[in-house]
Design a protein around this motif. Sequence first.
Motif, PDB file in Angstrom:
ATOM      1  N   PRO A  70       1.206   5.249  11.842  1.00  0.00           N
ATOM      2  CA  PRO A  70       0.856   4.508  10.626  1.00  0.00           C
ATOM      3  C   PRO A  70       1.720   5.001   9.461  1.00  0.00           C
ATOM      4  O   PRO A  70       1.824   6.205   9.229  1.00  0.00           O
ATOM      5  N   ALA A  71       2.340   4.084   8.757  1.00  0.00           N
ATOM      6  CA  ALA A  71       3.203   4.477   7.635  1.00  0.00           C
ATOM      7  C   ALA A  71       3.308   3.318   6.648  1.00  0.00           C
ATOM      8  O   ALA A  71       3.786   2.239   7.011  1.00  0.00           O
ATOM      9  N   ILE A  72       2.863   3.566   5.421  1.00  0.00           N
ATOM     10  CA  ILE A  72       2.916   2.543   4.382  1.00  0.00           C
ATOM     11  C   ILE A  72       3.736   3.052   3.213  1.00  0.00           C
ATOM     12  O   ILE A  72       3.822   4.267   2.984  1.00  0.00           O
ATOM     13  N   THR A 131       6.449  -4.097  -4.037  1.00  0.00           N
ATOM     14  CA  THR A 131       6.574  -4.463  -2.629  1.00  0.00           C
ATOM     15  C   THR A 131       5.756  -3.501  -1.792  1.00  0.00           C
ATOM     16  O   THR A 131       5.893  -2.284  -1.921  1.00  0.00           O
ATOM     17  N   LEU A 132       4.901  -4.069  -0.952  1.00  0.00           N
ATOM     18  CA  LEU A 132       4.098  -3.285  -0.021  1.00  0.00           C
ATOM     19  C   LEU A 132       4.740  -3.420   1.353  1.00  0.00           C
ATOM     20  O   LEU A 132       4.942  -4.540   1.845  1.00  0.00           O
ATOM     21  N   ARG A 133       5.046  -2.296   1.981  1.00  0.00           N
ATOM     22  CA  ARG A 133       5.803  -2.320   3.244  1.00  0.00           C
ATOM     23  C   ARG A 133       5.121  -1.487   4.321  1.00  0.00           C
ATOM     24  O   ARG A 133       4.665  -0.366   4.048  1.00  0.00           O
ATOM     25  N   ASN A 134       5.042  -2.051   5.510  1.00  0.00           N
ATOM     26  CA  ASN A 134       4.538  -1.324   6.671  1.00  0.00           C
ATOM     27  C   ASN A 134       5.730  -0.769   7.434  1.00  0.00           C
ATOM     28  O   ASN A 134       6.450  -1.496   8.099  1.00  0.00           O
ATOM     29  N   LEU A 164      -1.866  -2.447   9.618  1.00  0.00           N
ATOM     30  CA  LEU A 164      -2.592  -1.716   8.580  1.00  0.00           C
ATOM     31  C   LEU A 164      -3.493  -2.651   7.789  1.00  0.00           C
ATOM     32  O   LEU A 164      -3.203  -3.843   7.657  1.00  0.00           O
ATOM     33  N   ASP A 165      -4.580  -2.097   7.250  1.00  0.00           N
ATOM     34  CA  ASP A 165      -5.438  -2.832   6.310  1.00  0.00           C
ATOM     35  C   ASP A 165      -5.338  -2.139   4.955  1.00  0.00           C
ATOM     36  O   ASP A 165      -6.205  -1.339   4.584  1.00  0.00           O
ATOM     37  N   PRO A 166      -4.294  -2.409   4.189  1.00  0.00           N
ATOM     38  CA  PRO A 166      -3.972  -1.599   3.014  1.00  0.00           C
ATOM     39  C   PRO A 166      -4.867  -1.892   1.810  1.00  0.00           C
ATOM     40  O   PRO A 166      -5.403  -2.984   1.640  1.00  0.00           O
ATOM     41  N   SER A 167      -5.003  -0.873   0.981  1.00  0.00           N
ATOM     42  CA  SER A 167      -5.599  -1.016  -0.338  1.00  0.00           C
ATOM     43  C   SER A 167      -4.659  -0.357  -1.336  1.00  0.00           C
ATOM     44  O   SER A 167      -3.943   0.596  -0.999  1.00  0.00           O
ATOM     45  N   VAL A 168      -4.642  -0.865  -2.571  1.00  0.00           N
ATOM     46  CA  VAL A 168      -3.723  -0.359  -3.586  1.00  0.00           C
ATOM     47  C   VAL A 168      -4.525  -0.049  -4.851  1.00  0.00           C
ATOM     48  O   VAL A 168      -5.334  -0.881  -5.299  1.00  0.00           O
ATOM     49  N   ARG A 169      -4.285   1.110  -5.422  1.00  0.00           N
ATOM     50  CA  ARG A 169      -4.948   1.512  -6.666  1.00  0.00           C
ATOM     51  C   ARG A 169      -3.902   1.706  -7.748  1.00  0.00           C
ATOM     52  O   ARG A 169      -2.848   2.301  -7.517  1.00  0.00           O
ATOM     53  N   LEU A 170      -4.207   1.204  -8.933  1.00  0.00           N
ATOM     54  CA  LEU A 170      -3.294   1.273 -10.079  1.00  0.00           C
ATOM     55  C   LEU A 170      -3.817   2.284 -11.088  1.00  0.00           C
ATOM     56  O   LEU A 170      -5.008   2.282 -11.424  1.00  0.00           O
ATOM     57  N   GLY A 189       6.419  -3.480  10.445  1.00  0.00           N
ATOM     58  CA  GLY A 189       7.752  -3.899  10.016  1.00  0.00           C
ATOM     59  C   GLY A 189       7.770  -4.947   8.924  1.00  0.00           C
ATOM     60  O   GLY A 189       8.843  -5.359   8.478  1.00  0.00           O
ATOM     61  N   GLN A 190       6.600  -5.378   8.450  1.00  0.00           N
ATOM     62  CA  GLN A 190       6.541  -6.447   7.456  1.00  0.00           C
ATOM     63  C   GLN A 190       6.436  -5.884   6.040  1.00  0.00           C
ATOM     64  O   GLN A 190       5.958  -4.771   5.830  1.00  0.00           O
ATOM     65  N   ARG A 191       6.871  -6.693   5.078  1.00  0.00           N
ATOM     66  CA  ARG A 191       6.745  -6.345   3.664  1.00  0.00           C
ATOM     67  C   ARG A 191       6.367  -7.587   2.881  1.00  0.00           C
ATOM     68  O   ARG A 191       6.757  -8.706   3.237  1.00  0.00           O
ATOM     69  N   VAL A 192       5.604  -7.390   1.818  1.00  0.00           N
ATOM     70  CA  VAL A 192       5.175  -8.499   0.958  1.00  0.00           C
ATOM     71  C   VAL A 192       5.371  -8.087  -0.492  1.00  0.00           C
ATOM     72  O   VAL A 192       5.223  -6.919  -0.847  1.00  0.00           O
TER      73      VAL A 192
END
Length: 317
Positions: A176-178, A205-208, A214-220, A245-248
């Motif tokens: 697992p790597a984000i 950009t969020l990248r796996n 992964l089921d990512p969460s992001v905190r600001l 391998g995906q990024r958004v």
Amino acid sequence: MRKPSRAVLLLLLLCFLLSGAPAQAADNGSWSVFPYATELARRPYFHLSADPGDTVRDRVVVANKTARPMTFRLYAADAYNTARDGGFAVRTRKEKQRGVGVWARPARTRVTVPPRGRVTVPITIKVPERAEPGDHPGAIVALDERIDRGDGSLALGVQRAVAARVYLRISGPTMPAISVERVKVEHSRPMVPGTGPSTAVISYTLRNRGNVTLDPSVRLHASGLFGRTLLARSLSGTPAELLPGQRVRLTARWNGAPQFDRGDITLTASARETRESASVSYLALPWVFVLAVAAILVTGVTVAVRTRRSRRGAGHI
């Protein structure tokens, strides 16, 4: 004058099951696609595991909900995250496939399903000996090859398809790597501080970078001068599943952003067994206002200097 020929735009609409309800199938109202199962063991998706070199066999069901027979093209496809919002999508039949789209083969590539009926088709997945460990998401697609052509100068051709997701995991080490990349901030504020609202749009950009979904969460976290905290919250709109391998590219809006301040914005992305942060500095200055104040000060100083010089000159007469 010769009229321009009508252009036909072909749209492939893929319908996926977004709900987590365990007893549902991918469905567009006219037909549905789902893994074969008994009434006691229904499953909405294919959840499969294999070793490199294995051959996995399963069955897919195509159900016709209409009052007329329907013919479908069956094929396997790789999955990916859409760039717009990170949604689950699959490659079209003409796009290059690398995983499930190459390894999986339905026993029949075309099926005709009777009205209100269903057809079960065997599927074979041949995993290569050198298949990389980790998750290989994809789908089994039932495509209605008929093109619904619209009217007007620009005809719009629409093809519809429904896809049953395939979650295939190949045995071996998982990683697992984000990561959070390319963090940017853009301010919108009034020329004179305090005379209007101020907002900031934070893009990132969020990248796996790993080999599992992964089921990512992001905190600001936003800080101002002297390290004081201005904002701390979790961000919405992150994809429910970030595939390997995906990024958004995502954005977050900060209403009430500072109009006159300097600090840092930090985004921290986390998922199971992985966590990473990235920061960007910001300088909130209403440049038009600052330049206007600077111009006034320069003018004032110039006038003062000239006045003092004129007074000194008058004293020597």
